[in-house]
Scaffold this active site. Sequence first.
Site, PDB file in Angstrom:
ATOM      1  N   CYS A   2       0.838  -1.197   0.000  1.00 29.59           N
ATOM      2  CA  CYS A   2       0.000   0.000   0.000  1.00 29.59           C
ATOM      3  C   CYS A   2       0.876   1.252   0.000  1.00 29.59           C
ATOM      4  O   CYS A   2       2.023   1.206   0.425  1.00 29.59           O
ATOM      5  CB  CYS A   2      -0.868   0.038   1.240  1.00 29.59           C
ATOM      6  SG  CYS A   2      -1.806  -1.456   1.508  1.00 29.59           S
ATOM      7  N   ARG A  27       3.869   0.675  -7.556  1.00 29.36           N
ATOM      8  CA  ARG A  27       3.928  -0.427  -6.592  1.00 29.36           C
ATOM      9  C   ARG A  27       2.733  -1.360  -6.700  1.00 29.36           C
ATOM     10  O   ARG A  27       2.727  -2.433  -6.099  1.00 29.36           O
ATOM     11  CB  ARG A  27       3.966   0.142  -5.163  1.00 29.36           C
ATOM     12  CG  ARG A  27       5.235   0.883  -4.864  1.00 29.36           C
ATOM     13  CD  ARG A  27       5.003   2.061  -3.951  1.00 29.36           C
ATOM     14  NE  ARG A  27       4.468   1.690  -2.665  1.00 29.36           N
ATOM     15  CZ  ARG A  27       5.123   1.831  -1.527  1.00 29.36           C
ATOM     16  NH1 ARG A  27       6.339   2.298  -1.523  1.00 29.36           N
ATOM     17  NH2 ARG A  27       4.576   1.510  -0.400  1.00 29.36           N
ATOM     18  N   TRP A  74      -3.382  -2.222  -1.362  1.00 26.45           N
ATOM     19  CA  TRP A  74      -3.109  -3.516  -1.976  1.00 26.45           C
ATOM     20  C   TRP A  74      -3.607  -4.512  -0.954  1.00 26.45           C
ATOM     21  O   TRP A  74      -3.013  -4.665   0.106  1.00 26.45           O
ATOM     22  CB  TRP A  74      -1.609  -3.648  -2.230  1.00 26.45           C
ATOM     23  CG  TRP A  74      -1.273  -4.708  -3.195  1.00 26.45           C
ATOM     24  CD1 TRP A  74      -1.388  -4.642  -4.559  1.00 26.45           C
ATOM     25  CD2 TRP A  74      -0.759  -6.004  -2.905  1.00 26.45           C
ATOM     26  NE1 TRP A  74      -0.979  -5.815  -5.109  1.00 26.45           N
ATOM     27  CE2 TRP A  74      -0.590  -6.675  -4.133  1.00 26.45           C
ATOM     28  CE3 TRP A  74      -0.427  -6.681  -1.742  1.00 26.45           C
ATOM     29  CZ2 TRP A  74      -0.108  -7.970  -4.226  1.00 26.45           C
ATOM     30  CZ3 TRP A  74       0.054  -7.977  -1.832  1.00 26.45           C
ATOM     31  CH2 TRP A  74       0.208  -8.607  -3.066  1.00 26.45           C
ATOM     32  N   ASN A 100      -0.644   1.222   6.419  1.00 25.21           N
ATOM     33  CA  ASN A 100       0.078   0.155   5.716  1.00 25.21           C
ATOM     34  C   ASN A 100       0.530  -0.828   6.774  1.00 25.21           C
ATOM     35  O   ASN A 100       0.975  -0.408   7.838  1.00 25.21           O
ATOM     36  CB  ASN A 100       1.351   0.675   5.047  1.00 25.21           C
ATOM     37  CG  ASN A 100       1.053   1.478   3.824  1.00 25.21           C
ATOM     38  OD1 ASN A 100      -0.087   1.564   3.401  1.00 25.21           O
ATOM     39  ND2 ASN A 100       2.081   2.082   3.262  1.00 25.21           N
ATOM     40  N   GLY A 101       0.503  -2.107   6.452  1.00 23.40           N
ATOM     41  CA  GLY A 101       0.977  -3.102   7.405  1.00 23.40           C
ATOM     42  C   GLY A 101      -0.134  -4.062   7.773  1.00 23.40           C
ATOM     43  O   GLY A 101      -1.166  -4.127   7.092  1.00 23.40           O
ATOM     44  N   GLU A 486      15.646 -23.431  -9.276  1.00 26.39           N
ATOM     45  CA  GLU A 486      15.260 -22.011  -9.248  1.00 26.39           C
ATOM     46  C   GLU A 486      16.460 -21.121  -9.593  1.00 26.39           C
ATOM     47  O   GLU A 486      16.317 -20.112 -10.283  1.00 26.39           O
ATOM     48  CB  GLU A 486      14.665 -21.670  -7.874  1.00 26.39           C
ATOM     49  CG  GLU A 486      14.318 -20.208  -7.654  1.00 26.39           C
ATOM     50  CD  GLU A 486      13.349 -19.609  -8.664  1.00 26.39           C
ATOM     51  OE1 GLU A 486      12.768 -20.348  -9.470  1.00 26.39           O
ATOM     52  OE2 GLU A 486      13.218 -18.380  -8.669  1.00 26.39           O
ATOM     53  N   LYS A 490      16.566 -18.431 -12.650  1.00 28.12           N
ATOM     54  CA  LYS A 490      16.860 -16.993 -12.452  1.00 28.12           C
ATOM     55  C   LYS A 490      17.900 -16.532 -13.453  1.00 28.12           C
ATOM     56  O   LYS A 490      17.752 -15.515 -14.101  1.00 28.12           O
ATOM     57  CB  LYS A 490      17.395 -16.735 -11.057  1.00 28.12           C
ATOM     58  CG  LYS A 490      16.576 -16.321  -9.889  1.00 28.12           C
ATOM     59  CD  LYS A 490      15.419 -15.451 -10.035  1.00 28.12           C
ATOM     60  CE  LYS A 490      14.310 -16.034 -10.808  1.00 28.12           C
ATOM     61  NZ  LYS A 490      13.032 -16.222 -10.489  1.00 28.12           N
ATOM     62  N   GLU A 493      16.602 -16.611 -17.235  1.00 27.91           N
ATOM     63  CA  GLU A 493      15.573 -15.662 -17.644  1.00 27.91           C
ATOM     64  C   GLU A 493      16.078 -14.232 -17.732  1.00 27.91           C
ATOM     65  O   GLU A 493      15.608 -13.476 -18.569  1.00 27.91           O
ATOM     66  CB  GLU A 493      14.285 -15.787 -16.815  1.00 27.91           C
ATOM     67  CG  GLU A 493      14.389 -15.508 -15.354  1.00 27.91           C
ATOM     68  CD  GLU A 493      13.106 -15.816 -14.569  1.00 27.91           C
ATOM     69  OE1 GLU A 493      12.009 -15.877 -15.149  1.00 27.91           O
ATOM     70  OE2 GLU A 493      13.204 -15.986 -13.343  1.00 27.91           O
ATOM     71  N   HIS A 509      26.759 -39.279 -15.653  1.00 26.77           N
ATOM     72  CA  HIS A 509      25.940 -40.028 -16.606  1.00 26.77           C
ATOM     73  C   HIS A 509      25.667 -39.227 -17.868  1.00 26.77           C
ATOM     74  O   HIS A 509      24.694 -39.491 -18.575  1.00 26.77           O
ATOM     75  CB  HIS A 509      24.638 -40.472 -15.932  1.00 26.77           C
ATOM     76  CG  HIS A 509      24.879 -41.375 -14.761  1.00 26.77           C
ATOM     77  ND1 HIS A 509      25.337 -42.664 -14.904  1.00 26.77           N
ATOM     78  CD2 HIS A 509      24.789 -41.163 -13.428  1.00 26.77           C
ATOM     79  CE1 HIS A 509      25.483 -43.213 -13.699  1.00 26.77           C
ATOM     80  NE2 HIS A 509      25.159 -42.313 -12.790  1.00 26.77           N
ATOM     81  N   LYS A 607       5.189 -11.195 -16.578  1.00 27.57           N
ATOM     82  CA  LYS A 607       5.088 -11.383 -15.127  1.00 27.57           C
ATOM     83  C   LYS A 607       3.984 -12.380 -14.797  1.00 27.57           C
ATOM     84  O   LYS A 607       4.113 -13.197 -13.915  1.00 27.57           O
ATOM     85  CB  LYS A 607       4.798 -10.027 -14.471  1.00 27.57           C
ATOM     86  CG  LYS A 607       4.714 -10.083 -12.954  1.00 27.57           C
ATOM     87  CD  LYS A 607       6.086 -10.265 -12.343  1.00 27.57           C
ATOM     88  CE  LYS A 607       6.049 -10.507 -10.860  1.00 27.57           C
ATOM     89  NZ  LYS A 607       7.227 -11.282 -10.419  1.00 27.57           N
TER      90      LYS A 607
HETATM   91  C1  G6P Z   1       5.704 -16.339 -15.067  1.00 23.07           C
HETATM   92  C2  G6P Z   1       6.613 -15.430 -14.259  1.00 23.07           C
HETATM   93  C3  G6P Z   1       7.350 -16.244 -13.206  1.00 23.07           C
HETATM   94  C4  G6P Z   1       6.376 -16.991 -12.332  1.00 23.07           C
HETATM   95  C5  G6P Z   1       5.401 -17.843 -13.160  1.00 23.07           C
HETATM   96  C6  G6P Z   1       4.270 -18.356 -12.300  1.00 23.07           C
HETATM   97  O1  G6P Z   1       6.466 -17.224 -15.809  1.00 23.07           O
HETATM   98  O2  G6P Z   1       7.533 -14.790 -15.103  1.00 23.07           O
HETATM   99  O3  G6P Z   1       8.147 -15.387 -12.403  1.00 23.07           O
HETATM  100  O4  G6P Z   1       7.066 -17.804 -11.441  1.00 23.07           O
HETATM  101  O5  G6P Z   1       4.815 -17.066 -14.192  1.00 23.07           O
HETATM  102  O6  G6P Z   1       3.514 -17.258 -11.873  1.00 23.07           O
HETATM  103  P1  G6P Z   1       2.628 -17.237 -10.582  1.00 23.07           P
HETATM  104  O7  G6P Z   1       2.048 -15.857 -10.564  1.00 23.07           O
HETATM  105  O8  G6P Z   1       1.574 -18.301 -10.757  1.00 23.07           O
HETATM  106  O9  G6P Z   1       3.495 -17.513  -9.420  1.00 23.07           O
END
Ligand code: G6P
Length: 612
Positions: A2, A27, A74, A100-101, A486, A490, A493, A509, A607
Amino acid sequence: MCGITGYVGSRPAVETAIRNLKRLEYRGYDSAGVAYPAPAGVRIVKAAGKIAQLEASVQDQPMEAQVAIAHTRWATHGSPSQANAHPHPDCRGDLAVVHNGIIENYAELRARLRAAGHQFQSETDTEALAHLIEERLPEGEPTPQIFLEAVRQALREVRGSYAIAVISRFLGNAVVVARKDSPLVIGLGEAENFLASDIPAVMAYTRRVLILEDGDCALIEPDRVTISGLDGRLRTRNALHVDWDDQAAEKGGFPHFMLKEIYEEPRTVRDTLRGRLLADDRVTLPDVGFTAEQWARIRRVSIVACGTAYHAGLVGKRLLEQLLHRPVEAAVASEFRYSDPLVDPETLTLLISQSGETADTLAAMREAKRRGSPTLAIVNVVGSTLAREADAVLYTQAGPEIGVASTKAYLAQLTALTLLALYLAQNAGMPEEDRRRYVAALRALPEQIEACLSLSERIEAISAELAAMSCFFYLGRGYDYATAHEAALKLKEISYIHAEAYAAGEMKHGPLALIEPEVAVIGLCTQPATHEKMVSNLQEVKARQGTVLALLREDVPAPDTADYLIRIPATLDALSPILAMVPLQLLAYYVARQRGCPIDQPRNLAKSVTVE
Ligand code: G6P
């Protein structure tokens, strides 16, 4: 998260507060509102949706006010709606609060205030605070000082985090603010002052800011700011001069949202734990909404998600298996929905998603429901489709994540998964001593993440040397193998370098054939039980001239084969994925930066993926 803004001075206050609020738009939010003094009390105008809607709603209101507070919400408690938008008034409309919080004891406060006759108009935790201040006001017309004391008294009864701003007809041309675990700054002008939850929101008018600290309260008048503690004692804060440009300001001074969000991780984990660990070290999930019978019926767990959330699920699978001693599945949603998933009324289908809008995850949830499986969503966005449609929700408290590459949401997901696993294990009779060990380790995480962040400079230096590599392998065993997935995602991407996660024991292998000096091998060695095996695997890489970076706990000896070492604090095996990911996110970030990549918006990626 928020946003809060406010103004006292001779400019049109409503317009100024809303203009500043727009600087926090990036934000993310779902509703907005403003309050200002009116002859008989305070006037509040709110709108669901964008600030533009709020502006349209205030146009027909008289705007001579010289004090205003405004807010973008938010959702955390209660759906995104006009009623839940801030500001919130007391019963008499004498005051208005933006916040906020999270107020942890809001349910208790609300019940007590209701019993005392207070009428609530929203589902928010914030409204309890408005009524609590009203409750603490003496009869009659309190002076600003007495009003401030009522706010302090109310805050002494509140558990949780807050940045608040309050206006009232009893305050005249002044605003009362306070903070605990949520940021709040005061922008200092000439015969005018500004307040905001973040520096960018005051920068159009002033570069002189006071940053409030936890436990600070302030009475903001046009020509003076008086800061005190909750005990009423005066405090002094020195003004800072901010010389950021506009772009840097939006990102809180960081060059990219991704880096800003990585630095928000200690707070994200703290917020996700908030209210869920009891003083006696039991875990409570009061907001999840399953009945005791529903919890008790669960025999199996099937985790379903996409992308980073799926990788959180890989860690969750191990964690749940370790604590519950039952087999747990983890599947990517696009596979789950087109398979013949083995879920039934005794299988909990656990959906993980930052956005709550990922098409495949939603379809998987609907498929699980069709099969009679109870569905629980670990979600970040309140009111998202997944949150609305799942049978129960465990919210992560990461706040809005703007960088396409998910960082803080992943740590929040792992934290939520740990809470869930502990909760289920606690119900299944986990020995108290074991539970206490986990809870102590969870409580230690935010500070340990800070320690990981302090590695930033060293990681930046290593990245400068690794940025020219042609390929990265991330190797690990057990929990580290889950983390490797993961970490590889990272890097690929945002830096566009090919990266792959491999079970360390599988290198022989096949992939060992690919090792050469331009191939970086990141060895994740956070698991004591397999430490020696990992060291041997890294030796095998080194013998073929691969470039080796080893990520180790601080309490184990360093392998002599590593070209680079990164050490992280020691924790329980099951929590090491949370700490290990912080330097690995930083590594991906700095490699991508070295290569001049558009980090916050990598090519071809979105996103939120709302199509199959
Ligand atoms: C997209 C985003 C990722 C995310 C994935 C799942 O590929 O770029 O960062 O992990 O979707 O999204 P979600 O909102 O379901 O976590």
